[in-house]
Every structure is written in structure tokens, then in C-alpha cells.
Design an enzyme around this catalytic site. Sequence first.
Site, PDB file in Angstrom:
ATOM      1  CD  GLU A  37      -2.479   1.840   0.415  1.00 30.45           C
ATOM      2  OE1 GLU A  37      -3.247   1.092  -0.230  1.00 30.45           O
ATOM      3  OE2 GLU A  37      -2.347   3.054   0.168  1.00 30.45           O
ATOM      4  NE  ARG A 110     -17.297   5.050   0.074  1.00 33.48           N
ATOM      5  CZ  ARG A 110     -16.905   4.511  -1.075  1.00 33.48           C
ATOM      6  NH1 ARG A 110     -15.710   3.978  -1.185  1.00 33.48           N
ATOM      7  NH2 ARG A 110     -17.685   4.525  -2.119  1.00 33.48           N
ATOM      8  NE  ARG A 191     -19.184  10.370  -1.475  1.00 30.48           N
ATOM      9  CZ  ARG A 191     -18.347   9.372  -1.685  1.00 30.48           C
ATOM     10  NH1 ARG A 191     -17.144   9.599  -2.177  1.00 30.48           N
ATOM     11  NH2 ARG A 191     -18.680   8.139  -1.392  1.00 30.48           N
ATOM     12  CG  ASP A 313     -12.722   1.987  -8.671  1.00 31.81           C
ATOM     13  OD1 ASP A 313     -13.619   1.126  -8.786  1.00 31.81           O
ATOM     14  OD2 ASP A 313     -12.936   3.137  -8.205  1.00 31.81           O
ATOM     15  CB  ALA A 326     -17.015  -1.133  -3.709  1.00 28.59           C
TER      16      ALA A 326
HETATM   17  C1  LIG Z   1     -19.536   9.229  -4.867  1.00 29.29           C
HETATM   18  C2  LIG Z   1     -19.218   7.753  -4.961  1.00 29.29           C
HETATM   19  C3  LIG Z   1     -20.104   6.855  -4.409  1.00 29.29           C
HETATM   20  C4  LIG Z   1     -19.885   5.468  -4.537  1.00 29.29           C
HETATM   21  N1  LIG Z   1     -20.752   4.599  -3.992  1.00 29.29           N
HETATM   22  C5  LIG Z   1     -20.587   3.263  -4.149  1.00 29.29           C
HETATM   23  C6  LIG Z   1     -21.513   2.333  -3.591  1.00 29.29           C
HETATM   24  O1  LIG Z   1     -22.469   2.709  -2.912  1.00 29.29           O
HETATM   25  N2  LIG Z   1     -21.293   1.004  -3.813  1.00 29.29           N
HETATM   26  C7  LIG Z   1     -20.223   0.534  -4.523  1.00 29.29           C
HETATM   27  O2  LIG Z   1     -20.084  -0.681  -4.705  1.00 29.29           O
HETATM   28  N3  LIG Z   1     -19.309   1.402  -5.033  1.00 29.29           N
HETATM   29  C8  LIG Z   1     -19.463   2.744  -4.863  1.00 29.29           C
HETATM   30  N4  LIG Z   1     -18.536   3.617  -5.362  1.00 29.29           N
HETATM   31  C9  LIG Z   1     -17.368   3.068  -6.062  1.00 29.29           C
HETATM   32  C10 LIG Z   1     -16.327   2.583  -5.045  1.00 29.29           C
HETATM   33  O3  LIG Z   1     -16.015   3.630  -4.165  1.00 29.29           O
HETATM   34  C11 LIG Z   1     -15.063   2.090  -5.752  1.00 29.29           C
HETATM   35  O4  LIG Z   1     -15.412   1.225  -6.806  1.00 29.29           O
HETATM   36  C12 LIG Z   1     -14.141   1.338  -4.781  1.00 29.29           C
HETATM   37  O5  LIG Z   1     -13.907   2.084  -3.613  1.00 29.29           O
HETATM   38  C13 LIG Z   1     -12.829   1.022  -5.483  1.00 29.29           C
HETATM   39  O6  LIG Z   1     -12.051   0.219  -4.630  1.00 29.29           O
HETATM   40  P1  LIG Z   1     -10.577  -0.235  -5.073  1.00 29.29           P
HETATM   41  O7  LIG Z   1     -10.054  -1.023  -3.931  1.00 29.29           O
HETATM   42  O8  LIG Z   1     -10.622  -0.837  -6.432  1.00 29.29           O
HETATM   43  O9  LIG Z   1      -9.763   1.116  -5.253  1.00 29.29           O
HETATM   44  P2  LIG Z   1      -9.371   2.249  -4.184  1.00 29.29           P
HETATM   45  O10 LIG Z   1     -10.378   2.353  -3.116  1.00 29.29           O
HETATM   46  O11 LIG Z   1      -9.079   3.474  -4.987  1.00 29.29           O
HETATM   47  O12 LIG Z   1      -8.047   1.715  -3.508  1.00 29.29           O
HETATM   48  C14 LIG Z   1      -6.801   1.754  -4.156  1.00 29.29           C
HETATM   49  C15 LIG Z   1      -5.706   1.646  -3.102  1.00 29.29           C
HETATM   50  O13 LIG Z   1      -4.450   1.541  -3.770  1.00 29.29           O
HETATM   51  C16 LIG Z   1      -3.534   2.443  -3.195  1.00 29.29           C
HETATM   52  N5  LIG Z   1      -2.600   2.820  -4.270  1.00 29.29           N
HETATM   53  C17 LIG Z   1      -2.838   3.664  -5.303  1.00 29.29           C
HETATM   54  N6  LIG Z   1      -1.782   3.703  -6.121  1.00 29.29           N
HETATM   55  C18 LIG Z   1      -0.855   2.864  -5.590  1.00 29.29           C
HETATM   56  C19 LIG Z   1       0.446   2.462  -6.013  1.00 29.29           C
HETATM   57  N7  LIG Z   1       1.009   2.961  -7.131  1.00 29.29           N
HETATM   58  N8  LIG Z   1       1.149   1.586  -5.241  1.00 29.29           N
HETATM   59  C20 LIG Z   1       0.568   1.070  -4.100  1.00 29.29           C
HETATM   60  N9  LIG Z   1      -0.671   1.404  -3.677  1.00 29.29           N
HETATM   61  C21 LIG Z   1      -1.371   2.290  -4.418  1.00 29.29           C
HETATM   62  C22 LIG Z   1      -4.376   3.606  -2.685  1.00 29.29           C
HETATM   63  O14 LIG Z   1      -3.722   4.325  -1.665  1.00 29.29           O
HETATM   64  C23 LIG Z   1      -5.615   2.868  -2.188  1.00 29.29           C
HETATM   65  O15 LIG Z   1      -5.471   2.426  -0.866  1.00 29.29           O
HETATM   66  C24 LIG Z   1     -18.728   5.004  -5.238  1.00 29.29           C
HETATM   67  C25 LIG Z   1     -17.823   5.922  -5.758  1.00 29.29           C
HETATM   68  C26 LIG Z   1     -18.043   7.286  -5.616  1.00 29.29           C
HETATM   69  C27 LIG Z   1     -17.060   8.255  -6.200  1.00 29.29           C
END
Ligand SMILES: Cc1cc2nc3c(=O)[nH]c(=O)nc-3n(C[C@H](O)[C@H](O)[C@H](O)COP(=O)(O)OP(=O)(O)OC[C@H]3O[C@@H](n4cnc5c(N)ncnc54)[C@H](O)[C@@H]3O)c2cc1C
Length: 426
Positions: A37, A110, A191, A313, A326
Site C-alpha cells: 500500500e 467505509r 457528499r 477500479d 466496489a
Molecule cells: C460518490 C461515490 C459513491 C460510490 N458509492 C458506491 C456504492 O455505494 N457502492 C459501490 O459498490 N461502489 C461505490 N462507489 C465506487 C467505489 O467507491 C469504488 O469502486 C471502490 O472504492 C474502489 O475500490 P478499489 O479497492 O478498487 O480502489 P481504491 O479504493 O481506490 O483503492 C486503491 C488503493 O491503492 C492504493 N494505491 C494507489 N496507487 C498505488 C500504487 N502505485 N502503489 C501502491 N498502492 C497504491 C491507494 O492508496 C488505495 O489504498 C462510489 C464511488 C463514488 C465516487
Amino acid sequence: MSAARPLRVGIVGGGIAGVGLALGLCRHRHLDVTLFESARAFGEIGAGVSFGPNAVRAIAGLGMGEPYADLADRTPAPWQDVWFEWRRGEDARLLGATLAPGVGQSSVHRADFLDALAARLPFGMTRFGKRAVGVEHAAGTARVRFADGSHYDGDVVIAADGIKSALRAEVLRGLAQAPAEPRFTGTCAYRGLIERNRLHRAFDARGIDPHLIDVPQMHLGLDAHILTFPVKHGRLINVVAFVSDRSDPAPQWPERQPWVREASRREMLEAYADWGAAARTLLECIDAPTHWALHDLAQLPGYADGRLALIGDAAHAMLPHQGAGAGQGLEDAWFLARLLADPALDREGIPELLRVYDRIRRPRACRVQQTSWEAGELYELRDPQAGDDDARLGRTLETRFDWIWNHDLDADVALAQRALGAAAPA
Ligand SMILES: Cc1cc2nc3c(=O)[nH]c(=O)nc-3n(C[C@H](O)[C@H](O)[C@H](O)COP(=O)(O)OP(=O)(O)OC[C@H]3O[C@@H](n4cnc5c(N)ncnc54)[C@H](O)[C@@H]3O)c2cc1C
């Protein structure tokens, strides 16, 4: 043939998808899992996130069912199956309700959720302050390079590093495809969280039905919509208020401007000047809204190259209009966790396993991306069929999410296991 030493699995990114995958893998003795991370600690924002029935199943499959159930809010009885009620923003008149039988609206705070998951990771599995900057493939390993000059050699590397992924370009380069940058969608969101008791008092004072607080709501209007659902066992109401500018078919977000900023209540209320008392009272109760420029990704031509694959994502960032982003990351994690759980898996089998992951998971995730955009058009009265017709909106919304929620991920896993010629692990 079983691997002589444990398979080294590197996960880059400790968000919901990365931590979910780490939890799904950490109990297997044939796997040596390390989570990298970039931040100094796990971190999520103080806002709500909701999960459809498919995501709730993936959460349970990844072994996170218990902490999730402890934290999750559910629509109260007798509306326990209601996902959202749909209303018109101008006067809160009811258009209909979407039911998710057995699950209803299932949501968590969250930061609380990620904290609870992270607390279950085995000690020492996570390396903080490790920002991945690239990956090289050599001699049967994927080598991740970090900004601090160090590296990690994995038999398989899963990039869960979010919409701004540093490793997405590596996968696409390996597939001889152009890099895919996040795109501004033209939609921004305000938000905030409101104390439920405070909202009750405000609604009471204006004679607004308190049902609109306790049961999750979507208020629809032209080029804007507002959603509410409870978190923290009903103590707080999560509010997201969306505003879209559709004047430019390819909107650009200024390069140096941050995606998230503080906003004033006045600015937010101006965007809903013509809306009715319920919507405006709701917004008036948000003291310190934040403003989010929403970005997504184009559907990618591939999620895997060699020993490197994208999840969450990093692979399929989407508009949040189906509450499914998510959830798709958790489906990726569960699917991969199930395939990697095979103790007979050897290092040579990894590239084929990731190709099968790509072949089976990508079409579904792409369809969820596409329909998330379409949902925004529908909610904001721009859908070519439903337009602003109450009856058509109500009918369409009733069943439009069933295919996401009722998907059989077990069947996908079984298909993948057959393709890999693997025995289904117990
Ligand atoms: C307004 C809003 C509302 C939402 N509501 C919902 C909902 O109700 N339900 C739902 O399912 N989804 C929802 N989403 C979507 C959801 O938030 C995302 O799809 C989800 O949080 C993505 O998770 P992730 O683990 O893929 O990425 P992230 O949460 O972006 O995590 C990525 C991680 O990688 C780390 N990182 C980044 N780059 C590097 C690197 N180069 N090296 C090492 N670590 C790194 C970051 O620090 C972070 O900890 C919403 C999104 C928004 C904007």
C-alpha cells in the site's frame, strides 16, 4: 503438480478490492501473500458505501461476512426488501420502489468497514509506504518496482491500485494497447453525513414524512439526482447529491484541479434551487459538504498480461449510479481467490489462470460500467425511452438491477475451473 514452495502473490493497493483479495487468500498455506500500500496506513473516507446482493455474497465468500454483518445497516421492517424508493425531486412524489429480496439496502460506513477488514489481515502481511511504479516480466516472475527503489518478485501480481492505477498501463502495454486514463464524466457529487435525529427535527418542523429518512431514497430531477441511505446503525444518513453538465460530449477536468474539494452549503443549494422541500431540507442539514468530480474509465481491452492482472477500479472504474463499483471489485477478488485456492496450482499455470479471469470477468464488469452510465441518464430524466414520464421511470427502475444482483458467480468460477482443467477445491 504442487508447487515446491508457496506461490508468491503480490497485491498492490489496499482499498476494498485489494484488502478483500488479501483476506480471501491469506488462509491458504500454498500461498505467500504480500499486500503493498502506498500510504502509511489503510485509509477510507468517512462516507457510506452500499452493496447489492451479489456483492454481499462476495463479501461472505471472502470470509468477511461476520465483520460486515456487525457493521451493516439494513432497510428497517416492514420495508426490509427495499433497495431504494424513487421520487421526483420537485415534490417527492413516489415513482416506485426497487426490491432486493432478502437484502434490501445493505450499507456500511467505509472507514469502519476497511478498518474491520484490515484488522483481520495476518500480522506482517502488509507493507506500507510502498508506491508501485512499474512491473517487469522476467524468467517466470513479475517484478514490481517501487518508488523507494526496492522491488518485489511475485509469481502473480494483482494490481488493485484504484482508478489512477500505476500498473494499468503496464498491462495495456503488454497487450500492445494504448494506456487508458481516467475520464471526467461531466457529473459532480456533493457528499455529506447528517445526524438522523437532526434530520428528523428538520423534517418535523416542515411537515415532511419521516419515512423519507428511514427508508433509502433517490430523488430524481433534470440533470441532477440525490440519494440517501442510513449508516452507522441508523445514526447517520449518507447523502450524495449529483449534478451533471451534459453540454460537452467530452468534458475535461482541469489537469491541476483536485478531484475532491470542500464546498459550501450555499453553493450546493444553488444547484438545487428549483427542488422541493424534502430535497432542500435534506441538503440544508449538511454542514460541510465535499465536492467530487466523478471520473470513470473506458471499457478496457484486457485485464491481464502474463503474471499481472488488474482488479477493482484499476480495471473498471465506473459512475456510482448502480452502487456497484466496489461490488465489482469484490467479485473480481472472490473469483481470483477461488481459482488461486487450488493447492495443485503451479507457477506455470498462472498466466493461463489470469487469461481465464480476463475472459470471464471482463464482459460482466464492462456491462456494469456501461449500465452505470445509462442509470445516470435514466435518473436525470435523459433516458431516450423513459424520459421524464413517471410511469415509465417507475416500471424501468423496478427490475433494471436484477441481472447485476442475481448473477451466479459460482457458475463463473466453475466455468473457469473447467477451462483450467482444475479440480474444484473443497
Ligand atoms: C460518490 C461515490 C459513491 C460510490 N458509492 C458506491 C456504492 O455505494 N457502492 C459501490 O459498490 N461502489 C461505490 N462507489 C465506487 C467505489 O467507491 C469504488 O469502486 C471502490 O472504492 C474502489 O475500490 P478499489 O479497492 O478498487 O480502489 P481504491 O479504493 O481506490 O483503492 C486503491 C488503493 O491503492 C492504493 N494505491 C494507489 N496507487 C498505488 C500504487 N502505485 N502503489 C501502491 N498502492 C497504491 C491507494 O492508496 C488505495 O489504498 C462510489 C464511488 C463514488 C465516487
